[in-house]
Design a protein around this motif. Structure first.
Motif: not given
Length: 548
Positions: A144, A146, A168, A171-172, A176, A259-261, A277
């Motif tokens: 992780d 983040t 993660s 968000q960015i 990170l 990353v979850n963005s 992303e």
């Protein structure tokens, strides 16, 4: 009969192929919010579907029925977080950015201390190979990212030479980016996630934003990392394992960060190829039915507003929301919370209060007008995925709420300033269809991609497993090794600035000398004029006397 043998042979061949390509993956996750756990569950489910096995080291203890998942619980993390949050002194949403920054990194150091005092750490150390063993028990480490260089990242030194993929569900963050080689922060165009700045920043806002980025970088490099390394060096368990983790030895093993963005709803960063992303990988595009009682409630309403405000909010916020519900009897409000946790809500015909199970399923209903939320990253993402506008209840320093408003699919309200802002926001959303149009447009931008984000994430993970060396070539080594001063050509601009300054100084000196050189000449001319003017009267007097 032959067909049965053929089918059996195909099944056997599939299992042989799957076992040949299956990998043992170690997942290191310190702590997750409940909605972030959904993101990781989708990723783990995808990996298990590919035949991989997982060992999950986390502060979240969750029962699992899968035989492909082994859990190691870091039991002290939850205790530390409960003790840390109890004073309510450093509540994130009520602090200035600098105080939030202190809280952010102080929390990381406390989590590191709890990791080292958890019994699960001994279990993790026992999984590590001895110094004489060359064969590693794992093919990949999911970490992780983040919080950047956290304690669990340093513990990957137990498994030397195993490639690492950062993941993660948030968000960015600058932290990170600090572990993704070749990446850089952009304080001039991307507001810090602990501020409420918009993208269009003037000079003073950019100055404030840059100072926050610089302070965060200072804390991370010279305080947090040093303290964590010192904590690990004092651990008796790590001393017995003869492990002395150093961050610079581990960063090179991080090949890719997932990353979850997504740029349709998050701030747009200039990311290197090794930062991918994969926002929204938890959505599976299946339309599921809601429960009968919720469906009946929706059918009997003109429109529905979904509320995700938890009971931890102040009584003032909950009371304001309930008073607002009374002002719109024609609309239904679905409040996802334990009914007993909201005693002030009472019983209302247009309010449905129930335990929150499938928020995404309710948001998919066509009668939903908006999501009323405190503005977490996952909630905003779910709203955009279903094309639903957002009313974000802000506490003054909410970056996500501000960005939703800037993008045009949300309204930011601060109930501390004016409790009537929520009523006005509902009236605007019910009368102005522009918010819904923008939300639908963002929905299309978020959904339409070359492939599903989960498939993208799985491809990169398996690519790193199969090609751990080659994946180290997809970032700029020059960017990773160049200082901030040189990377932004500040040295070149300094030369131009120095040259221009010298030109101005020399010009000033030259003009000053010219002015001084011209000054005596003017004085001489004035004296000559004075003498000549004095001579004229005398000459006139002599001529007058001669004439007499």
């Amino acid at each position: 009969m032959r067909s049965k043998y053929f089918i059996g042979f195909c099944v056997l061949l599939f299992h042989v192929f799957a076992s040949a390509t299956a990998a043992n993956i170690l997942s290191l996750i310190e702590v997750l919010e409940p909605d972030q756990q959904i993101w990781y569950d989708a990723l783990f489910k995808g990996l298990i579907g590919r035949g991989h096995t997982l060992t999950v080291v986390s502060g979240n203890a969750r029962p699992t029925k899968s035989s492909h998942i082994t859990q190691i619980h870091l039991d002290e993390i939850a205790k530390t977080l409960r003790q840390n949050n109890s004073p309510k002194l450093f509540s994130n949403t009520w602090l200035s950015p600098f105080e939030q920054l202190f809280y952010w990194y102080d929390r990381q150091m406390k989590i590191c201390q709890s990791v080292l005092s958890s019994d699960g750490l001994q279990e993790l150390i026992e999984l590590a190979p001895s110094q004489s063993e060359e064969q590693q028990p794992y093919d990949l480490i999911l970490y992780d990212a983040t919080y950047g260089p956290s304690c669990l990242l340093l513990l990957t030194e137990l498994f030397k030479n195993v490639p690492i993929v950062g993941v993660s569900a948030s968000q960015i963050t600058p932290d990170l980016l600090s572990v993704a080689r070749g990446s850089q922060v952009q304080p001039a165009t991307v507001p810090h996630f602990l501020t409420a700045h918009s993208e269009n920043m003037n000079f003073f806002v950019r100055l404030h934003n840059t100072i926050i980025y610089a302070m965060g970088d200072f804390f991370r490099k010279y305080v947090v990392t040093s303290v964590q390394e010192a904590m690990l060096a004092k651990s008796e368990w790590l001393k017995e394992a003869q492990i002395k983790p150093k961050l610079e030895n581990i960063i090179e093993r991080i090949k890719v960060v997932l990353v979850n963005s997504h740029p349709s709803i998050d701030y747009v960063h200039s990311l290197p190829p090794n930062v991918v992303e994969v926002g929204g990988l938890q959505f599976d595009n299946f339309n599921r039915a809601v429960s009968v009682d919720i469906q009946t409630f929706i059918d009997n309403s003109k429109g529905v507003f979904v509320i995700t405000i938890s009971d931890v909010e102040s009584p003032h916020v909950i009371e304001t929301v309930t008073q607002t519900v009374d002002k719109f009897p024609e609309y239904g409000f679905i409040w996802g919370a334990e009914k007993g946790s909201l005693p002030a809500v009472g019983s209302r015909a247009n309010l449905f209060v129930g335990k929150w199970l499938k928020r995404s399923v309710v948001l998919a209903q066509h009668k939903v007008r908006a999501l009323i939320t405190t503005g977490s990253h996952m909630e905003i993402q779910e709203a955009v995925y279903h094309g639903v506008p957002v009313i974000a209840i802000s506490h003054g320093l909410d970056n996500i709420a501000q960005h939703a408003q800037d993008l045009g699919f949300g309204i930011k309200v601060d109930l501390r300033v004016d409790p009537g802002m929520l009523t006005n926001a509902i009236q605007v959303l019910t009368s102005d269809g522009n918010f819904s149009e923008i939300a639908k447009s963002r929905q299309l931008a978020f959904r339409i991609r070359p492939q599903h984000p989960l498939d993208t994430a799985l491809w990169w993970i398996e690519h790193v497993i199969a090609n751990p060396i080659e994946t180290g070539y997809i970032f700029s080594q020059a960017v990773a090794e160049t200082s901030f001063f040189v990377l932004h050509s500040l040295d070149v601009m300094a030369v131009f600035a120095f040259t221009f300054a010298m030109f101005l100084i020399n010009s000033y000196i030259v003009f000053k000398q010219l002015k001084e050189s011209c000054k005596p000449k003017k004085q001489t001319e004035n004296s000559v004029k004075t003498i000549s003017s004095n001579r004229k009267p005398k000459k006139a007097e002599r001529n007058k006397k001669k004439s007499e």
